[in-house]
Scaffold this motif. Structure first.
Motif, PDB file in Angstrom:
ATOM      1  N   MET A   1       0.920  -1.154  -0.003  1.00 57.03           N
ATOM      2  CA  MET A   1      -0.101   0.039  -0.109  1.00 57.03           C
ATOM      3  C   MET A   1       0.932   1.289  -0.012  1.00 57.03           C
ATOM      4  O   MET A   1       0.375   2.293   0.534  1.00 57.03           O
ATOM      5  N   SER A   2       2.043   1.176  -0.568  1.00 52.87           N
ATOM      6  CA  SER A   2       2.893   2.329  -0.528  1.00 52.87           C
ATOM      7  C   SER A   2       2.453   3.349  -1.820  1.00 52.87           C
ATOM      8  O   SER A   2       1.966   2.913  -2.814  1.00 52.87           O
ATOM      9  N   LEU A   3       2.934   4.434  -1.639  1.00 57.53           N
ATOM     10  CA  LEU A   3       2.538   5.436  -2.504  1.00 57.53           C
ATOM     11  C   LEU A   3       3.676   5.589  -3.519  1.00 57.53           C
ATOM     12  O   LEU A   3       4.771   5.687  -3.116  1.00 57.53           O
ATOM     13  N   ALA A   4       3.513   5.611  -4.940  1.00 59.26           N
ATOM     14  CA  ALA A   4       4.329   5.701  -5.990  1.00 59.26           C
ATOM     15  C   ALA A   4       4.204   7.101  -6.858  1.00 59.26           C
ATOM     16  O   ALA A   4       3.104   7.384  -6.958  1.00 59.26           O
ATOM     17  N   ILE A   5       5.357   7.645  -7.051  1.00 59.59           N
ATOM     18  CA  ILE A   5       5.317   8.912  -7.837  1.00 59.59           C
ATOM     19  C   ILE A   5       6.058   8.310  -8.957  1.00 59.59           C
ATOM     20  O   ILE A   5       7.354   8.015  -8.947  1.00 59.59           O
ATOM     21  N   ARG A   6       5.639   8.563 -10.263  1.00 58.72           N
ATOM     22  CA  ARG A   6       6.122   8.232 -11.449  1.00 58.72           C
ATOM     23  C   ARG A   6       5.895   9.244 -12.496  1.00 58.72           C
ATOM     24  O   ARG A   6       4.891   9.928 -12.398  1.00 58.72           O
ATOM     25  N   PRO A   7       6.575   9.255 -13.621  1.00 61.61           N
ATOM     26  CA  PRO A   7       6.151  10.321 -14.728  1.00 61.61           C
ATOM     27  C   PRO A   7       4.796   9.881 -15.370  1.00 61.61           C
ATOM     28  O   PRO A   7       4.581   8.532 -15.332  1.00 61.61           O
ATOM     29  N   PHE A  54       3.892  14.316 -13.280  1.00 62.07           N
ATOM     30  CA  PHE A  54       4.131  13.111 -12.468  1.00 62.07           C
ATOM     31  C   PHE A  54       2.996  12.645 -11.886  1.00 62.07           C
ATOM     32  O   PHE A  54       2.129  13.695 -11.452  1.00 62.07           O
ATOM     33  N   VAL A  55       2.798  11.466 -11.636  1.00 65.39           N
ATOM     34  CA  VAL A  55       1.356  10.981 -11.213  1.00 65.39           C
ATOM     35  C   VAL A  55       1.853  10.221  -9.692  1.00 65.39           C
ATOM     36  O   VAL A  55       3.005   9.600  -9.703  1.00 65.39           O
ATOM     37  N   ALA A  56       0.715  10.549  -9.015  1.00 65.35           N
ATOM     38  CA  ALA A  56       0.869   9.627  -7.565  1.00 65.35           C
ATOM     39  C   ALA A  56      -0.075   8.698  -7.661  1.00 65.35           C
ATOM     40  O   ALA A  56      -1.227   8.742  -8.164  1.00 65.35           O
ATOM     41  N   GLU A  57       0.323   7.335  -7.363  1.00 69.88           N
ATOM     42  CA  GLU A  57      -0.695   6.188  -7.512  1.00 69.88           C
ATOM     43  C   GLU A  57      -0.403   5.302  -6.333  1.00 69.88           C
ATOM     44  O   GLU A  57       0.450   5.327  -5.609  1.00 69.88           O
ATOM     45  N   ASP A  59      -1.604   1.201  -5.503  1.00 69.17           N
ATOM     46  CA  ASP A  59      -2.143  -0.104  -5.906  1.00 69.17           C
ATOM     47  C   ASP A  59      -2.717   0.007  -7.348  1.00 69.17           C
ATOM     48  O   ASP A  59      -3.898  -0.326  -7.467  1.00 69.17           O
ATOM     49  N   GLY A  60      -1.974   0.883  -8.051  1.00 65.17           N
ATOM     50  CA  GLY A  60      -2.415   0.904  -9.655  1.00 65.17           C
ATOM     51  C   GLY A  60      -3.607   1.897  -9.736  1.00 65.17           C
ATOM     52  O   GLY A  60      -3.781   2.281 -10.999  1.00 65.17           O
ATOM     53  N   SER A  61      -4.031   2.789  -8.927  1.00 64.63           N
ATOM     54  CA  SER A  61      -4.972   3.891  -8.868  1.00 64.63           C
ATOM     55  C   SER A  61      -4.485   5.289  -8.721  1.00 64.63           C
ATOM     56  O   SER A  61      -3.740   5.424  -7.967  1.00 64.63           O
ATOM     57  N   VAL A  62      -4.386   5.940  -9.699  1.00 59.77           N
ATOM     58  CA  VAL A  62      -4.032   7.227  -9.845  1.00 59.77           C
ATOM     59  C   VAL A  62      -4.909   8.280  -8.725  1.00 59.77           C
ATOM     60  O   VAL A  62      -6.105   8.227  -8.686  1.00 59.77           O
ATOM     61  N   LEU A  63      -4.043   8.750  -7.829  1.00 54.86           N
ATOM     62  CA  LEU A  63      -4.555   9.556  -6.881  1.00 54.86           C
ATOM     63  C   LEU A  63      -4.549  11.056  -7.083  1.00 54.86           C
ATOM     64  O   LEU A  63      -5.115  11.831  -6.275  1.00 54.86           O
ATOM     65  N   GLY A  64      -3.586  11.561  -7.895  1.00 57.03           N
ATOM     66  CA  GLY A  64      -3.340  12.799  -8.168  1.00 57.03           C
ATOM     67  C   GLY A  64      -2.188  13.019  -9.230  1.00 57.03           C
ATOM     68  O   GLY A  64      -1.694  11.823  -9.481  1.00 57.03           O
ATOM     69  N   PHE A  65      -1.893  14.239  -9.516  1.00 50.86           N
ATOM     70  CA  PHE A  65      -0.694  14.508 -10.472  1.00 50.86           C
ATOM     71  C   PHE A  65      -0.318  15.979 -10.237  1.00 50.86           C
ATOM     72  O   PHE A  65      -0.940  16.922  -9.525  1.00 50.86           O
TER      73      PHE A  65
END
Length: 65
Positions: A1-7, A54-57, A59-65
């Motif tokens: 359940m960690s938050l990932a930041i990616r392009p 950049f996108v914050a996601e 578990d595969g769900s986009v939370l914001g950008f």
């Protein structure tokens, strides 16, 4: 359940614009104008292609950008 930041990816342009519109309509002072002109919300494809969005996601769900 960690938050990932990616392009952001180019194919995410429209979903990210839709997310921005929903967020802007959630109580912003421009909500009435945006309801009348939702096409005003634009995420330039060049910004995504240049790696500046950049996108914050989680578990595969986009939370914001």
């Amino acid at each position: 359940m960690s938050l990932a930041i990616r392009p952001a990816r180019p194919e995410e342009k429209r979903p990210l614009e839709a997310l921005q519109l929903r967020a802007s309509l959630a109580g912003g002072s421009d909500a009435a104008a945006l309801r009348a002109h939702p096409e005003a919300v634009i995420l330039p494809a060049g910004e995504i292609a240049a790696g500046r969005v950049f996108v914050a996601e989680r578990d595969g769900s986009v939370l914001g950008f």
